[in-house]
Design a protein around this motif. Structure first.
Motif, PDB file in Angstrom:
ATOM      1  N   ILE A 143      -7.034  -0.598  -3.918  1.00  0.00           N
ATOM      2  CA  ILE A 143      -7.728  -1.285  -4.582  1.00  0.00           C
ATOM      3  C   ILE A 143      -9.076  -1.727  -3.566  1.00  0.00           C
ATOM      4  N   ALA A 144      -9.129  -1.679  -2.387  1.00  0.00           N
ATOM      5  CA  ALA A 144     -10.274  -2.778  -1.161  1.00  0.00           C
ATOM      6  C   ALA A 144     -11.090  -1.097  -1.131  1.00  0.00           C
ATOM      7  N   VAL A 145      -9.895  -0.271  -0.943  1.00  0.00           N
ATOM      8  CA  VAL A 145     -10.915   0.851  -0.809  1.00  0.00           C
ATOM      9  C   VAL A 145     -11.520   1.076  -2.251  1.00  0.00           C
ATOM     10  N   GLU A 146     -11.577   1.487  -3.172  1.00  0.00           N
ATOM     11  CA  GLU A 146     -12.118   1.524  -4.318  1.00  0.00           C
ATOM     12  C   GLU A 146     -13.195   0.474  -4.075  1.00  0.00           C
ATOM     13  N   LEU A 147     -12.900  -0.742  -3.760  1.00  0.00           N
ATOM     14  CA  LEU A 147     -13.905  -1.517  -3.756  1.00  0.00           C
ATOM     15  C   LEU A 147     -15.278  -1.259  -2.439  1.00  0.00           C
ATOM     16  N   MET A 173      16.968   1.758  -3.916  1.00  0.00           N
ATOM     17  CA  MET A 173      16.172   0.945  -3.093  1.00  0.00           C
ATOM     18  C   MET A 173      14.616   0.589  -3.995  1.00  0.00           C
ATOM     19  N   ASN A 174      13.992   0.154  -3.728  1.00  0.00           N
ATOM     20  CA  ASN A 174      12.745  -1.040  -4.794  1.00  0.00           C
ATOM     21  C   ASN A 174      11.644  -0.798  -4.239  1.00  0.00           C
ATOM     22  N   PHE A 175      11.591   0.907  -4.339  1.00  0.00           N
ATOM     23  CA  PHE A 175      10.501   1.364  -4.689  1.00  0.00           C
ATOM     24  C   PHE A 175       8.397   0.437  -4.702  1.00  0.00           C
ATOM     25  N   PHE A 204       0.770  -1.181  -0.584  1.00  0.00           N
ATOM     26  CA  PHE A 204      -0.709  -0.278  -0.566  1.00  0.00           C
ATOM     27  C   PHE A 204      -1.669  -0.676  -1.639  1.00  0.00           C
ATOM     28  N   PHE A 205      -0.965  -0.702  -2.515  1.00  0.00           N
ATOM     29  CA  PHE A 205      -1.802  -1.443  -3.819  1.00  0.00           C
ATOM     30  C   PHE A 205      -2.932  -1.600  -3.618  1.00  0.00           C
TER      31      PHE A 205
END
Length: 412
Positions: free
Chosen positions: A15-19, A1-3, A10-11
């Motif tokens: 990143i949006a949450v960190e902004l 499976m390509n995690f 989600f990355f």
């Protein structure tokens, strides 16, 4: 499976949450040019990996088939636990040697070139690490860790490392003794003398405590991020080539035949005596440290950001379809992405020839689209041509509107 493939959305959410957290706390850990440069090296790395992943997988499979001392079963949970821990130990030594040997640092330094520290930095990855990194994971093959288990724990290890690239999470108590955390990884990314070449673990910080390479983040010495020889560029291709070029130049300049070879494998920073004397390098003064920056107008920033989204989407398509595409299709896709990211790097640096190069890139999209069906990259319908021509036309209009800023700022 390509995690990794499933984790990409989600990355960007994180990143949006960190902004948003930046805005809430009234701090600024992101700069557009730096973030696009980090994300561009990540896109370039993943698309390059589609062409080069066979190097690591084939060597691992060969060692597993011909050199393995044991045969471990993927059905045992303890095999997975053992493989996860052993993988991180192997990663520790790869990472440590990546800081301590010139040729390995040439690949790994890409991840450290950002002078900011945020979640986009985590995606800043090398495109040349495949050349030698496979050597460090052969111990897993020797003890018989199945290929599926190896691939899975490698992906899990990489996924874990994403969240530690933030300045918003403080020290985490007892976890600092066992796991890699944002605090001790911030120290790893710093160029302050006290933090240099420390904290190499991927998941477990215990390796650093065991092998004497641990350094706590200190309130009295805040980390200054980046490398001692600054990249001073926003170009992802140059980011991957800078230190190789420096080593090649020193190897060419030295008159000692032995030094031409050993410079690649000596401790990081070592240079032949005759070259160091004739071409001295200056040590950066952190008390005078200034982040690399080139001013861009709002219209330039918007144009470049939107063009990056297009290239990221193309890279995501290649990542999603990689297993079903032919080698010629992957090569065409890589060239398409790499050239586009190179041009965006030129635009971020506001080079005098940025407009001409971007105009050429937009025009080249048409023959590249025509070539795509011939190599099995995708089939092009009438709607596809309409979409492409619309993109080229709108981009040309956007470039025209921003042209004055490129010319004025590049000439200032």
């Amino acid at each position: 499976m390509n995690f990794i493939l499933y984790a990409v959305p989600f990355f960007f959410v994180l990143i949006a949450v960190e902004l948003l957290t930046d805005r809430w706390r009234k701090v600024n850990t992101y700069r557009l040019s730096d973030s696009i440069n980090s994300l561009s090296t990540g896109v370039l790395s993943t698309t390059t990996g589609l062409l080069t992943k066979g190097v690591g997988l084939m060597t691992y499979a060969f060692a597993l088939d011909h050199l393995a001392l044991l045969r471990l079963s993927p059905d045992s949970v303890w095999v997975w636990v053992f493989a996860f821990v052993l993988y991180d130990l192997c990663y520790y030594w790869l990472h440590r040697m990546g800081h301590e040997r010139n040729v390995l640092w040439a690949a790994h330094c890409v991840h450290h070139q950002s002078e900011d520290y945020n979640l986009s930095t985590a995606l800043r990855q090398t495109s040349t690490g495949f050349l030698l990194s496979w050597i460090f994971y052969l111990p897993l093959a020797l003890v018989g860790v199945p290929l599926l288990v190896f691939i899975s724990v490698a992906a899990l290890n990489l996924l874990y490392q994403f969240w530690v690239h933030t300045r918003h999470i403080p020290k985490l108590g007892w976890l600092e003794w066992v796991f890699v955390t944002p605090s001790n990884h911030r120290a790893h990314h710093a160029q302050n003398a006290i933090y240099m070449d420390r904290n190499y673990g991927g998941v477990f910080i215990v390796w650093d405590r065991l092998f004497g390479s641990f350094q706590e983040e200190l309130d009295s010495d805040p980390p200054i991020f980046g490398v001692t020889t600054p990249l001073a560029s926003w170009n992802p291709l140059w980011a991957n080539l800078q230190f190789y070029a420096q080593l090649a130049a020193d190897a060419r300049r030295t008159e000692q035949g032995w030094d031409k070879l050993r410079i690649w494998f000596m401790r990081t920073g070592w240079r032949p005596a005759d070259v160091a004397a004739k071409y001295p390098t200056t040590q950066s003064d952190l008390s005078q440290f200034r982040k690399f920056e080139i001013p861009l107008s709002p219209s330039q920033q918007v144009y470049i950001a939107l063009q990056f989204v297009v290239h990221a989407a193309l890279g995501s398509y290649l990542l999603n379809m990689g297993d079903s595409l032919s080698v010629p299709a992957l090569v065409l896709g890589w060239v398409w992405v790499a050239f586009g990211l190179f041009v965006l790097g030129v635009a971020l640096e506001n080079r005098p020839w940025a407009i001409k190069l971007e105009s050429a890139r937009l025009a080249l999209n048409i023959p590249l689209m025509g070539l795509a069906p011939m190599v099995g990259m995708w089939s092009v319908s009438s709607l596809g041509w309409v979409a492409l021509l619309t993109y080229v036309l709108l981009s040309a209009m956007g470039l025209y509107c921003a042209r004055g800023h490129f010319i004025r700022l590049a000439g200032s």
